[in-house]
Design a protein around this motif. Structure first.
Motif, mmCIF file in Angstrom:
data_model
loop_
_atom_site.group_PDB
_atom_site.id
_atom_site.type_symbol
_atom_site.label_atom_id
_atom_site.label_comp_id
_atom_site.label_asym_id
_atom_site.label_seq_id
_atom_site.Cartn_x
_atom_site.Cartn_y
_atom_site.Cartn_z
ATOM 1 N N GLY A 202 0.839 -1.195 0.000
ATOM 2 C CA GLY A 202 0.000 0.000 0.000
ATOM 3 C C GLY A 202 0.868 1.236 0.000
ATOM 4 N N PRO A 203 0.279 2.368 -0.308
ATOM 5 C CA PRO A 203 1.087 3.581 -0.394
ATOM 6 C C PRO A 203 1.486 4.155 0.952
ATOM 7 N N GLY A 204 0.827 3.734 2.018
ATOM 8 C CA GLY A 204 1.107 4.345 3.323
ATOM 9 C C GLY A 204 0.356 5.649 3.486
ATOM 10 N N LYS A 205 0.342 6.125 4.689
ATOM 11 C CA LYS A 205 -0.435 7.325 4.987
ATOM 12 C C LYS A 205 0.151 8.579 4.338
ATOM 13 N N GLN A 206 1.474 8.553 4.083
ATOM 14 C CA GLN A 206 2.110 9.750 3.546
ATOM 15 C C GLN A 206 2.000 9.860 2.026
ATOM 16 N N ARG A 207 1.477 8.844 1.377
ATOM 17 C CA ARG A 207 1.369 8.861 -0.076
ATOM 18 C C ARG A 207 -0.105 8.856 -0.484
ATOM 19 N N LEU A 208 -0.388 9.413 -1.637
ATOM 20 C CA LEU A 208 -1.736 9.480 -2.163
ATOM 21 C C LEU A 208 -1.904 8.527 -3.335
ATOM 22 N N VAL A 209 -3.065 7.901 -3.409
ATOM 23 C CA VAL A 209 -3.412 7.104 -4.577
ATOM 24 C C VAL A 209 -3.926 8.054 -5.654
ATOM 25 N N TYR A 210 -3.301 8.005 -6.830
ATOM 26 C CA TYR A 210 -3.624 8.977 -7.868
ATOM 27 C C TYR A 210 -4.756 8.507 -8.782
ATOM 28 N N PHE A 211 -4.841 7.225 -9.060
ATOM 29 C CA PHE A 211 -5.936 6.727 -9.891
ATOM 30 C C PHE A 211 -6.009 5.214 -9.745
ATOM 31 N N CYS A 212 -7.167 4.667 -10.058
ATOM 32 C CA CYS A 212 -7.382 3.220 -10.005
ATOM 33 C C CYS A 212 -8.067 2.774 -11.303
ATOM 34 N N ILE A 213 -7.801 1.537 -11.702
ATOM 35 C CA ILE A 213 -8.463 0.916 -12.855
ATOM 36 C C ILE A 213 -9.053 -0.411 -12.400
ATOM 37 N N ASP A 214 -10.349 -0.602 -12.602
ATOM 38 C CA ASP A 214 -11.038 -1.837 -12.216
ATOM 39 C C ASP A 214 -11.115 -2.774 -13.410
ATOM 40 N N ILE A 215 -10.669 -4.014 -13.204
ATOM 41 C CA ILE A 215 -10.715 -5.039 -14.254
ATOM 42 C C ILE A 215 -11.440 -6.258 -13.702
ATOM 43 N N CYS A 216 -12.430 -6.742 -14.455
ATOM 44 C CA CYS A 216 -13.181 -7.924 -14.046
ATOM 45 C C CYS A 216 -12.965 -9.055 -15.038
ATOM 46 N N PHE A 217 -12.947 -10.275 -14.517
ATOM 47 C CA PHE A 217 -12.712 -11.471 -15.318
ATOM 48 C C PHE A 217 -13.936 -12.388 -15.236
ATOM 49 N N PRO A 218 -14.135 -13.261 -16.217
ATOM 50 C CA PRO A 218 -15.298 -14.160 -16.195
ATOM 51 C C PRO A 218 -15.328 -15.102 -14.994
ATOM 52 N N SER A 219 -14.222 -15.247 -14.287
ATOM 53 C CA SER A 219 -14.173 -16.138 -13.126
ATOM 54 C C SER A 219 -14.724 -15.467 -11.871
ATOM 55 N N ASN A 220 -15.513 -14.368 -12.028
ATOM 56 C CA ASN A 220 -16.104 -13.640 -10.902
ATOM 57 C C ASN A 220 -15.047 -13.027 -9.996
ATOM 58 N N ILE A 221 -13.946 -12.593 -10.577
ATOM 59 C CA ILE A 221 -12.891 -11.883 -9.840
ATOM 60 C C ILE A 221 -12.738 -10.495 -10.451
ATOM 61 N N CYS A 222 -12.835 -9.477 -9.614
ATOM 62 C CA CYS A 222 -12.615 -8.099 -10.024
ATOM 63 C C CYS A 222 -11.430 -7.542 -9.249
ATOM 64 N N VAL A 223 -10.513 -6.933 -9.957
ATOM 65 C CA VAL A 223 -9.302 -6.390 -9.348
ATOM 66 C C VAL A 223 -9.284 -4.889 -9.580
ATOM 67 N N SER A 224 -9.144 -4.149 -8.507
ATOM 68 C CA SER A 224 -8.984 -2.705 -8.584
ATOM 69 C C SER A 224 -7.496 -2.406 -8.438
ATOM 70 N N VAL A 225 -6.860 -1.985 -9.542
ATOM 71 C CA VAL A 225 -5.425 -1.692 -9.554
ATOM 72 C C VAL A 225 -5.248 -0.200 -9.339
ATOM 73 N N CYS A 226 -4.583 0.165 -8.223
ATOM 74 C CA CYS A 226 -4.424 1.566 -7.846
ATOM 75 C C CYS A 226 -2.945 1.955 -7.909
ATOM 76 N N PHE A 227 -2.687 3.146 -8.416
ATOM 77 C CA PHE A 227 -1.328 3.606 -8.639
ATOM 78 C C PHE A 227 -0.996 4.773 -7.710
ATOM 79 N N TYR A 228 0.237 4.789 -7.269
ATOM 80 C CA TYR A 228 0.770 5.935 -6.545
ATOM 81 C C TYR A 228 2.238 6.090 -6.908
ATOM 82 N N TYR A 229 2.759 7.297 -6.806
ATOM 83 C CA TYR A 229 4.138 7.567 -7.192
ATOM 84 C C TYR A 229 5.062 7.413 -6.001
ATOM 85 N N LEU A 230 6.131 6.673 -6.219
ATOM 86 C CA LEU A 230 7.141 6.487 -5.179
ATOM 87 C C LEU A 230 8.047 7.714 -5.108
ATOM 88 N N PRO A 231 8.698 7.938 -3.965
ATOM 89 C CA PRO A 231 9.644 9.060 -3.885
ATOM 90 C C PRO A 231 10.776 8.900 -4.868
#
Length: 232
Positions: A202-231
């Protein structure tokens, strides 16, 4: 040259005469020439026909290998997540088009052959690379197994869908030369910078999540991929 003679007052005189042998030769030569012209034309038609047949034979498997899969599933708020995937079995590629509620589309490319995932968010000026892990292979293979028809439609149930969140840290200092990437990635990210990411807890409290992309698969699994910038 052919000479002809005639009797004239008990003398033999040379006279002009028609070269019958040459005429006959010309007459016999003309059908012979026409035969070769006709044969050459026939061979040309056969070659063209074979070329067209070979071209169609090569292009048809490629068209058969590409299949469109549409997946819809309610998100956490009950709004439907609308996405489609183009499955290219011949080249081991799965390309997702994920449309947000604002009708803006991001693209996620799974390059199974080279073990890479490329994210192209609609609201960013960069593409982001990630190495595929075992869970990624499992999710994509479930899609490859399900997409047996030219077009498939999957309506996932919100109550049965497993949801998970993955965090990817963007390594801003590790920009990739786009020309070194494979052709599908180059085509996706042309005129954009490409940056490596790595999975994190996770990004930790000091970092912000800038955007997320949700991807779903036919196997009933949805993954929310969230990005943040490292120092830096």
């Amino acid at each position: 040259m052919v000479r002809c003679w005639k009797h004239s007052d008990n003398r033999l005189e040379e006279a002009q005469c028609t070269d019958g042998g040459s005429a006959a030769s010309s007459q016999s030569h003309f059908p012979h020439k026409a035969f070769w012209v006709s044969l050459s034309a026939s061979l040309l038609l056969v070659i063209v026909a074979l070329g067209l047949t070979g071209h169609l034979g090569l292009s048809q498997p490629h068209s058969r290998s590409s299949q469109i899969v549409r997946i819809t599933v309610p998100d956490q708020t009950g709004v439907l997540i609308n996405q489609s995937a183009v499955v290219d079995q011949q080249n081991d590629l799965v390309t997702f088009s994920v449309t947000s509620t604002e009708n803006r589309t991001s693209t996620v490319l799974f390059d199974i052959k080279h073990g890479l995932i490329c994210y192209k968010p609609v609201d960013q000026e960069s593409c982001f690379l990630q190495k595929m892990e075992e869970s990624d292979y499992d999710n994509v293979h479930s899609l490859l197994q399900e997409s047996t028809h030219k077009q498939s439609q999957f309506q996932l149930s919100g109550n049965e869908t497993q949801r998970q969140t993955e965090f990817l840290g963007v390594l801003a200092a590790s920009q990739v030369d786009v020309s070194t990437l494979e052709e599908p990635l180059q085509a996706l990210c042309q005129e954009r910078s490409v940056l490596w990411t790595r999975r994190a807890d996770g990004p930790g409290k000091q970092r912000l999540v800038y955007f997320c992309i949700d991807i779903c698969f036919p196997s009933n699994i949805c993954v929310s991929v969230c990005f943040y910038y490292l120092p830096e």
